[in-house]
Design a protein around this motif. Sequence first.
Motif, mmCIF file in Angstrom:
data_model
loop_
_atom_site.group_PDB
_atom_site.id
_atom_site.type_symbol
_atom_site.label_atom_id
_atom_site.label_comp_id
_atom_site.label_asym_id
_atom_site.label_seq_id
_atom_site.Cartn_x
_atom_site.Cartn_y
_atom_site.Cartn_z
ATOM 1 N N UNK A 102 0.635 -1.086 0.242
ATOM 2 C CA UNK A 102 0.050 0.181 0.092
ATOM 3 C C UNK A 102 0.674 0.954 0.288
ATOM 4 N N UNK A 103 1.454 1.320 0.815
ATOM 5 C CA UNK A 103 2.963 2.339 0.848
ATOM 6 C C UNK A 103 3.547 2.964 -0.443
ATOM 7 N N UNK A 104 3.917 1.658 -1.206
ATOM 8 C CA UNK A 104 4.669 2.220 -2.573
ATOM 9 C C UNK A 104 3.366 2.342 -3.537
ATOM 10 N N UNK A 105 2.028 1.832 -3.441
ATOM 11 C CA UNK A 105 1.580 2.405 -4.573
ATOM 12 C C UNK A 105 0.816 3.389 -3.944
ATOM 13 N N UNK A 146 6.218 -3.893 -12.677
ATOM 14 C CA UNK A 146 4.939 -4.699 -11.754
ATOM 15 C C UNK A 146 6.214 -5.745 -10.803
ATOM 16 N N UNK A 147 6.263 -6.305 -11.303
ATOM 17 C CA UNK A 147 7.408 -7.668 -10.315
ATOM 18 C C UNK A 147 8.608 -6.821 -9.700
ATOM 19 N N UNK A 148 9.059 -6.008 -9.850
ATOM 20 C CA UNK A 148 10.701 -5.673 -9.714
ATOM 21 C C UNK A 148 9.966 -5.232 -8.545
ATOM 22 N N UNK A 149 8.672 -3.300 -8.720
ATOM 23 C CA UNK A 149 8.952 -3.170 -7.811
ATOM 24 C C UNK A 149 7.860 -3.620 -6.683
ATOM 25 N N UNK A 150 7.546 -5.586 -6.671
ATOM 26 C CA UNK A 150 6.972 -5.944 -6.133
ATOM 27 C C UNK A 150 8.042 -6.857 -5.044
ATOM 28 N N UNK A 151 9.337 -6.416 -5.936
ATOM 29 C CA UNK A 151 10.350 -7.139 -5.403
ATOM 30 C C UNK A 151 10.704 -6.142 -3.831
ATOM 31 N N UNK A 152 10.724 -5.091 -4.544
ATOM 32 C CA UNK A 152 11.266 -3.901 -3.686
ATOM 33 C C UNK A 152 10.532 -3.607 -2.253
ATOM 34 N N UNK A 153 10.755 -2.765 -0.770
ATOM 35 C CA UNK A 153 10.166 -2.167 -0.463
ATOM 36 C C UNK A 153 9.567 -0.978 -0.332
ATOM 37 N N UNK A 154 8.823 -0.101 0.755
ATOM 38 C CA UNK A 154 8.845 0.747 0.002
ATOM 39 C C UNK A 154 9.303 1.955 -0.394
ATOM 40 N N UNK A 155 10.566 2.248 0.902
ATOM 41 C CA UNK A 155 11.438 2.445 1.155
ATOM 42 C C UNK A 155 12.572 2.597 -0.306
ATOM 43 N N UNK A 156 13.355 1.191 -0.539
ATOM 44 C CA UNK A 156 13.920 1.089 -2.040
ATOM 45 C C UNK A 156 13.202 1.472 -2.410
ATOM 46 N N UNK A 157 11.752 1.441 -3.328
ATOM 47 C CA UNK A 157 10.710 1.911 -3.854
ATOM 48 C C UNK A 157 11.365 3.781 -4.347
ATOM 49 N N UNK A 158 11.213 4.316 -3.035
ATOM 50 C CA UNK A 158 11.289 5.928 -3.144
ATOM 51 C C UNK A 158 12.622 5.982 -4.160
ATOM 52 N N UNK A 159 13.810 5.516 -3.513
ATOM 53 C CA UNK A 159 15.376 5.593 -3.410
ATOM 54 C C UNK A 159 15.125 5.702 -4.560
ATOM 55 N N UNK A 160 14.717 4.147 -4.984
ATOM 56 C CA UNK A 160 14.961 3.551 -6.330
ATOM 57 C C UNK A 160 14.478 4.647 -7.708
ATOM 58 N N UNK A 161 13.326 5.406 -7.735
ATOM 59 C CA UNK A 161 12.623 6.148 -8.445
ATOM 60 C C UNK A 161 13.792 7.992 -8.080
ATOM 61 N N UNK A 162 13.873 8.074 -6.742
ATOM 62 C CA UNK A 162 14.733 9.520 -6.856
ATOM 63 C C UNK A 162 16.038 9.207 -7.921
ATOM 64 N N UNK A 163 16.588 8.041 -7.325
ATOM 65 C CA UNK A 163 17.990 8.151 -9.035
ATOM 66 C C UNK A 163 17.469 7.988 -10.483
ATOM 67 N N UNK A 164 16.525 6.995 -10.515
ATOM 68 C CA UNK A 164 16.546 6.669 -12.239
ATOM 69 C C UNK A 164 15.452 7.071 -12.732
ATOM 70 N N UNK A 165 14.037 7.995 -12.280
ATOM 71 C CA UNK A 165 13.643 8.167 -12.766
ATOM 72 C C UNK A 165 13.626 9.227 -14.370
ATOM 73 N N UNK A 166 13.354 9.228 -15.090
ATOM 74 C CA UNK A 166 13.298 9.909 -16.198
ATOM 75 C C UNK A 166 13.436 11.586 -16.588
ATOM 76 N N UNK A 167 11.878 11.855 -15.435
ATOM 77 C CA UNK A 167 12.091 12.855 -15.522
ATOM 78 C C UNK A 167 12.288 13.184 -13.909
#
Length: 223
Positions: free
Chosen positions: A153-156, A183-204
């Motif tokens: 839910x937090x990742x969502x 989706x599978x890759x996102x679900x393999x991460x914790x919410x914190x890991x998702x947040x950090x990944x997006x901070x570094x890798x989101x194209x925008x």
Amino acid sequence: MKVKIIFSLAILLLAGCADNARQPVQKETSRFLNQKPVENRINNASISTAQWKSTPFDNHIQQASSRYDVDETLIKAIIQVESNFRPEVISKSNAVGLMQIKASTAGRDVYQNRGKAGQPTTAQLKDPAINIDLGTAYIQLLRERHLVGIADPETLYYATILAYVNGAGALLRTFDKDRNNAIAKINSMSADDFYRYVEKNHPASQAPRYLAKVRAAYHAGDN
């Protein structure tokens, strides 16, 4: 003798201060959640917003919250970040109104989901009731169709905010070109890991900054 006692007490006091200084700062484990279940922030429209400033649009927000099962505080946080509660605002990219809706993207997407042709007009998007209704419907659409499959839910919650500002497609492609793999890759991460990944890798680059702003506005409105 008195001088020795005073000197000894001073040494003990300084030692105590040094020990306190070495204590680590406690991590804020609840982040912006204030110890509430994160699913309430997306799915539960009953969270109190009494501590948020009153706005002329509260009735529209409450109705949209109930209609689409989206948290009132999230709606208000997005409005604050997008337009600062100014219904007449039009951005350089032609996003209109309180929730800064682009007619050709979010507006058209909501229309299609309703089985309706075309897209809303600029005049319609400047109407607070219509704008809030369409913006909240778009949040629900992102959550329940475009981002379906994200389990945590937090990742969502994070993903929905990011998709609102820059599209669900761009967010998922940050993880993989194939939606199912993403989706599978996102679900393999914790919410914190998702947040950090997006901070570094989101194209925008503005997308992670937008997420931080909405989180801050939500936290301010929910306290």
